[in-house]
Design a protein around this motif. Structure first.
Motif, PDB file in Angstrom:
ATOM      1  N   ILE A  46       0.855  -1.183   0.000  1.00 54.00           N
ATOM      2  CA  ILE A  46       0.000   0.000   0.000  1.00 54.00           C
ATOM      3  C   ILE A  46       0.891   1.232   0.000  1.00 54.00           C
ATOM      4  CG2 ILE A  46      -1.722   1.317   1.290  1.00 54.00           C
ATOM      5  CD1 ILE A  46      -2.690  -1.344   2.433  1.00 54.00           C
ATOM      6  N   GLN A  47       0.686   2.090  -0.983  1.00 55.01           N
ATOM      7  CA  GLN A  47       1.528   3.274  -1.094  1.00 55.01           C
ATOM      8  C   GLN A  47       0.741   4.575  -1.003  1.00 55.01           C
ATOM      9  OE1 GLN A  47       3.522   1.753  -4.732  1.00 55.01           O
ATOM     10  NE2 GLN A  47       5.423   1.872  -3.567  1.00 55.01           N
ATOM     11  N   LEU A  48      -0.572   4.470  -0.858  1.00 58.59           N
ATOM     12  CA  LEU A  48      -1.388   5.650  -0.581  1.00 58.59           C
ATOM     13  C   LEU A  48      -1.711   5.631   0.905  1.00 58.59           C
ATOM     14  CD1 LEU A  48      -3.940   5.617  -3.560  1.00 58.59           C
ATOM     15  CD2 LEU A  48      -1.694   6.723  -3.425  1.00 58.59           C
ATOM     16  N   THR A  49      -1.483   6.721   1.553  1.00 61.25           N
ATOM     17  CA  THR A  49      -1.727   6.776   3.003  1.00 61.25           C
ATOM     18  C   THR A  49      -3.142   7.266   3.279  1.00 61.25           C
ATOM     19  OG1 THR A  49      -0.791   8.999   3.121  1.00 61.25           O
ATOM     20  CG2 THR A  49       0.686   7.153   3.547  1.00 61.25           C
ATOM     21  N   ASP A  50      -3.668   6.787   4.358  1.00 59.54           N
ATOM     22  CA  ASP A  50      -5.019   7.165   4.724  1.00 59.54           C
ATOM     23  C   ASP A  50      -5.055   8.645   5.098  1.00 59.54           C
ATOM     24  OD1 ASP A  50      -7.521   5.552   6.882  1.00 59.54           O
ATOM     25  OD2 ASP A  50      -7.694   6.971   5.225  1.00 59.54           O
ATOM     26  N   VAL A  51      -6.212   9.232   4.931  1.00 58.79           N
ATOM     27  CA  VAL A  51      -6.379  10.656   5.220  1.00 58.79           C
ATOM     28  C   VAL A  51      -6.924  10.795   6.630  1.00 58.79           C
ATOM     29  CG1 VAL A  51      -7.532  12.783   4.522  1.00 58.79           C
ATOM     30  CG2 VAL A  51      -6.813  11.116   2.795  1.00 58.79           C
ATOM     31  N   PRO A  52      -6.275  11.564   7.472  1.00 58.13           N
ATOM     32  CA  PRO A  52      -6.717  11.639   8.864  1.00 58.13           C
ATOM     33  C   PRO A  52      -8.070  12.344   9.004  1.00 58.13           C
ATOM     34  CG  PRO A  52      -4.968  13.220   8.458  1.00 58.13           C
ATOM     35  CD  PRO A  52      -5.076  12.375   7.223  1.00 58.13           C
ATOM     36  N   GLY A  53      -8.826  11.864   9.951  1.00 58.72           N
ATOM     37  CA  GLY A  53     -10.103  12.501  10.259  1.00 58.72           C
ATOM     38  C   GLY A  53     -10.244  12.732  11.741  1.00 58.72           C
ATOM     39  N   ASN A  54      -9.095  12.843  12.399  1.00 56.73           N
ATOM     40  CA  ASN A  54      -9.118  12.984  13.858  1.00 56.73           C
ATOM     41  C   ASN A  54      -9.550  14.386  14.268  1.00 56.73           C
ATOM     42  OD1 ASN A  54      -6.260  13.460  12.677  1.00 56.73           O
ATOM     43  ND2 ASN A  54      -6.260  14.669  14.586  1.00 56.73           N
ATOM     44  N   ALA A  55     -10.019  14.471  15.492  1.00 57.54           N
ATOM     45  CA  ALA A  55     -10.305  15.767  16.063  1.00 57.54           C
ATOM     46  C   ALA A  55      -8.991  16.490  16.330  1.00 57.54           C
ATOM     47  CB  ALA A  55     -11.079  15.601  17.364  1.00 57.54           C
ATOM     48  N   GLY A  56      -8.963  17.758  16.041  1.00 57.35           N
ATOM     49  CA  GLY A  56      -7.751  18.527  16.296  1.00 57.35           C
ATOM     50  C   GLY A  56      -6.824  18.536  15.096  1.00 57.35           C
ATOM     51  N   ALA A  57      -5.627  19.026  15.338  1.00 57.35           N
ATOM     52  CA  ALA A  57      -4.664  19.212  14.260  1.00 57.35           C
ATOM     53  C   ALA A  57      -4.250  17.883  13.650  1.00 57.35           C
ATOM     54  CB  ALA A  57      -3.442  19.945  14.787  1.00 57.35           C
ATOM     55  N   SER A  58      -4.242  17.807  12.325  1.00 59.52           N
ATOM     56  CA  SER A  58      -3.739  16.610  11.644  1.00 59.52           C
ATOM     57  C   SER A  58      -2.342  16.868  11.104  1.00 59.52           C
ATOM     58  CB  SER A  58      -4.681  16.211  10.512  1.00 59.52           C
ATOM     59  OG  SER A  58      -4.813  17.267   9.588  1.00 59.52           O
ATOM     60  N   SER A  59      -1.934  18.090  11.096  1.00 57.16           N
ATOM     61  CA  SER A  59      -0.553  18.431  10.747  1.00 57.16           C
ATOM     62  C   SER A  59      -0.210  19.713  11.499  1.00 57.16           C
ATOM     63  CB  SER A  59      -0.385  18.628   9.247  1.00 57.16           C
ATOM     64  OG  SER A  59      -1.194  19.691   8.793  1.00 57.16           O
ATOM     65  N   ALA A  60       1.024  19.820  11.941  1.00 61.42           N
ATOM     66  CA  ALA A  60       1.377  20.964  12.778  1.00 61.42           C
ATOM     67  C   ALA A  60       2.882  21.059  12.919  1.00 61.42           C
ATOM     68  CB  ALA A  60       0.728  20.822  14.155  1.00 61.42           C
ATOM     69  N   ALA A  61       3.289  22.118  13.545  1.00 59.95           N
ATOM     70  CA  ALA A  61       4.696  22.285  13.902  1.00 59.95           C
ATOM     71  C   ALA A  61       4.874  21.843  15.353  1.00 59.95           C
ATOM     72  CB  ALA A  61       5.112  23.740  13.736  1.00 59.95           C
ATOM     73  N   ILE A  62       5.993  21.205  15.622  1.00 64.62           N
ATOM     74  CA  ILE A  62       6.289  20.747  16.973  1.00 64.62           C
ATOM     75  C   ILE A  62       6.704  21.947  17.824  1.00 64.62           C
ATOM     76  CG2 ILE A  62       7.816  19.294  18.369  1.00 64.62           C
ATOM     77  CD1 ILE A  62       8.092  17.458  15.879  1.00 64.62           C
ATOM     78  N   ALA A  63       5.999  22.122  18.925  1.00 62.50           N
ATOM     79  CA  ALA A  63       6.331  23.236  19.815  1.00 62.50           C
ATOM     80  C   ALA A  63       7.511  22.878  20.713  1.00 62.50           C
ATOM     81  CB  ALA A  63       5.123  23.623  20.648  1.00 62.50           C
ATOM     82  N   SER A  64       7.523  21.648  21.198  1.00 60.01           N
ATOM     83  CA  SER A  64       8.615  21.231  22.085  1.00 60.01           C
ATOM     84  C   SER A  64       8.671  19.712  22.152  1.00 60.01           C
ATOM     85  CB  SER A  64       8.421  21.809  23.490  1.00 60.01           C
ATOM     86  OG  SER A  64       7.243  21.284  24.065  1.00 60.01           O
ATOM     87  N   LEU A  65       9.810  19.217  22.646  1.00 58.60           N
ATOM     88  CA  LEU A  65      10.008  17.773  22.833  1.00 58.60           C
ATOM     89  C   LEU A  65      10.274  17.533  24.317  1.00 58.60           C
ATOM     90  CD1 LEU A  65      12.401  17.143  19.783  1.00 58.60           C
ATOM     91  CD2 LEU A  65       9.977  16.568  19.909  1.00 58.60           C
TER      92      LEU A  65
END
Lengths: 349, 219
Positions: free
Chosen positions: A61-80
């Protein structure tokens, strides 16, 4: 379809539809362009067979599923906060919503030094509204991830979500059912037990295997004992560099990373996989094996060209690995650890 | 009989057809430098193709036949089989789309089928699967013709190898089969040699008739 508190839309579509390509739209501000990842569908053709004479089909499988989660599905990392956790300011995630074993997620880094690397979200440590814990053993720092890097969430298929009851021939025993084999560095086989109403291993454990992950770019084999069928799978086309870990010795199943054909020459595995051993013969060189149905063909790089491990002595550089076909890398020697196979996006977006 | 087949083939070829039977393997001298033994068909039990391997000691080369049958574990696993390379002289199978196999299921066979794979230079496959039902009588050669299933893009003009295998993923069933001639043909029904003779005879008769009519006209 199995009902959980985290429903996922089925990735297999009953009706073959071609989704839209990259959407690009301008809003009212002429300086702003919004675009989405291209989404498409691939159709896997499963050869028909019988219980007496099963057929074999291998794919990935080379197509990735599309997220449908609540909240951000892509973002910048604020901290580790730790080597295996990350924080996104105001992510708005539902607590525990990303850490369910029945609906797991991966994190794919989309910028910075670690771009293309994928990490599994921990399914035993619940996420909070802004903090995500990754699988035990993950070391984001060692991988080069830093605050400010961006990532996206990728829903990970499981046997239950990708192949719900009725997708394949089920039975009370593996002998009379379709057998699905999943492989990364080793392979395990499963069948849908109609008596138990769940996925089971073909031998060994009798526990429910429905939450076993079906990872992208790994080996999926169907031993089919019923009529031929098609599996249309909808998903997003990868748009960042593909990176996949390969064992430094022994066998790993991987794939080319993108839903396009590629020749052995163009794939350049000998260049893109650090530590690749070329040689005058398959006895001393690392080997790649491509499966077509139940037939496996193996190749090695002799320093100049790809060659078959036996048979023809002609250059095999133009042999095509079709889109959606996994391959097995067999590395000689006993060097421990892994190396990262890294391949840039081979098409223009 | 062979000459009549060649002449009939030539007549078919002259008619414009590019389909004529082609023998891929006669099994008269099967284990050569172009043969590679894989998996448990190799004497090591795990032939991986890095060397040509050696067939099990109790495989039997007969007169125009070859038996793949052993007292040891020789199975129908897809990792096991035999590969014959003729890339040095690739075969053009023309428009032939069927494959005729003369084979015999042997006593002790537990495998349900065997697969014949032709492969072109691009590693595209043409396969046909034969089952125990096709060769139901043990220890007796039968002839079965089946349609080949071609990969998209299979180049019929550049066939460079033949593979025989039980072809079952993880198969552990004992594989005991004997083979005598593998031929690609144009149709599922291949004329018997006597039919070829009839075709040849009719052609000759037609020629004679034309000559007689000309003789009559001349007179």
């Amino acid at each position: 379809m199995k009902t959980t508190s985290l429903l996922r839309a089925p990735r297999l579509v009953a009706i073959l539809t071609l989704a839209f390509a990259t959407l690009s739209a301008s809003n009212l501000s002429a300086q702003t362009t919004v675009s989405t990842e291209p989404v498409g569908v691939t159709v896997v053709s499963i050869t028909g067979g019988t219980i007496a004479v099963p057929s074999t089909t291998a794919f990935t499988i080379q197509l990735t599923d599309v997220p449908g989660n609540a909240g951000a599905s892509s973002a910048a990392i604020a901290s580790l906060p730790s080597s295996s956790s990350l924080v996104v300011t105001n992510a708005g995630w539902a607590p525990g919503g990303l850490s369910s074993a029945s609906a797991p997620f991966n994190v794919k880094i989309t910028s910075g030094a670690a771009i293309g690397l994928t990490f599994a979200v921990n399914t035993t440590v619940a996420n909070t509204s802004d903090t995500l814990t990754l699988a035990a053993g993950t070391d984001l720092t060692a991988a080069g991830v830093v605050a400010g890097d961006t990532f996206k969430l990728i829903p990970v298929d499981t046997l239950d979500t990708l192949f719900p009851a009725g997708t394949f021939l089920g039975a009370s025993s593996a002998a009379n059912a379709d057998v699905i084999t999943l492989g990364t560095t080793s392979s395990t086989s499963y069948f849908y037990n109609t008596t138990a109403g769940q996925w089971r291993r073909t031998f060994g454990s009798t526990a429910n295997q429905g939450t076993v992950k079906v990872l992208p770019n790994t080996y999926i084999q169907v031993v089919r004992k019923d009529v031929a069928m098609s599996l249309p799978i909808v998903g997003a086309v990868p748009t960042v560099v593909h990176k996949q870990s390969v064992n430094n010795s022994g066998s790993t199943f991987i794939a080319a990373g993108f839903p396009t054909d590629v020749t052995l020459g163009a794939l350049s595995l000998q260049t893109l996989l650090p530590g690749w051993t070329s040689g005058a013969s398959a006895a001393v060189a690392d080997v790649i094996t491509v499966q077509n149905g139940s037939t496996r063909t193996s190749y090695f790089f002799n320093g100049t060209n790809w060659r078959r491990t036996f048979g023809s002595t002609a250059s095999q550089d133009t042999v095509v690995i079709p889109a959606g076909r996994p391959f097995q890398v067999n590395k000689k020697g006993s060097t421990p650890g892994t190396s990262v196979f890294s391949r840039n996006v081979p098409f223009a977006l | 009989m062979k000459n009549s087949i060649k002449i009939a083939s030539a007549l078919i070829a002259l008619s414009g057809s590019t389909a004529f039977a082609q023998v891929i393997e006669t099994f008269s001298n099967f284990n050569t430098s172009n043969t590679t033994w894989l998996g448990n068909w190799d004497v090591s039990g795990a032939g991986d193709g890095s060397t040509q391997g050696t067939p099990r000691a109790d495989f039997v080369q007969g007169v125009g036949t070859y038996s793949i049958s052993s007292a040891l574990s020789v199975t129908n696993s897809d990792a096991s089989g035999v590969y014959v390379d003729f890339s040095f002289a690739p075969i053009n199978i023309g428009t032939n789309g069927f494959i005729k196999v003369i084979a015999s299921q042997l006593t002790g066979n537990a495998s349900g089928s065997f697969q014949i794979t032709l492969q072109d230079a691009s590693a595209d496959n043409a396969i046909a699967v034969f089952t125990t039902a096709d060769f139901a009588t043990l220890n007796a050669f039968g002839t079965v013709t089946k349609a080949l299933t071609f990969d998209a893009g299979f180049d019929k003009s550049d066939v460079e190898s033949l593979q025989i295998s039980g072809a079952q993923s993880g198969g552990t069933a004992a594989f005991k089969w004997a083979f005598d001639d593998i031929t690609v043909v144009a149709t599922a029904v291949v004329p018997e040699p006597s039919t070829y003779a009839s075709i040849l005879g009719l052609s000759v008769l037609g020629f004679v008739a034309i000559r007689r009519r000309k003789s009559v006209v001349a007179a």
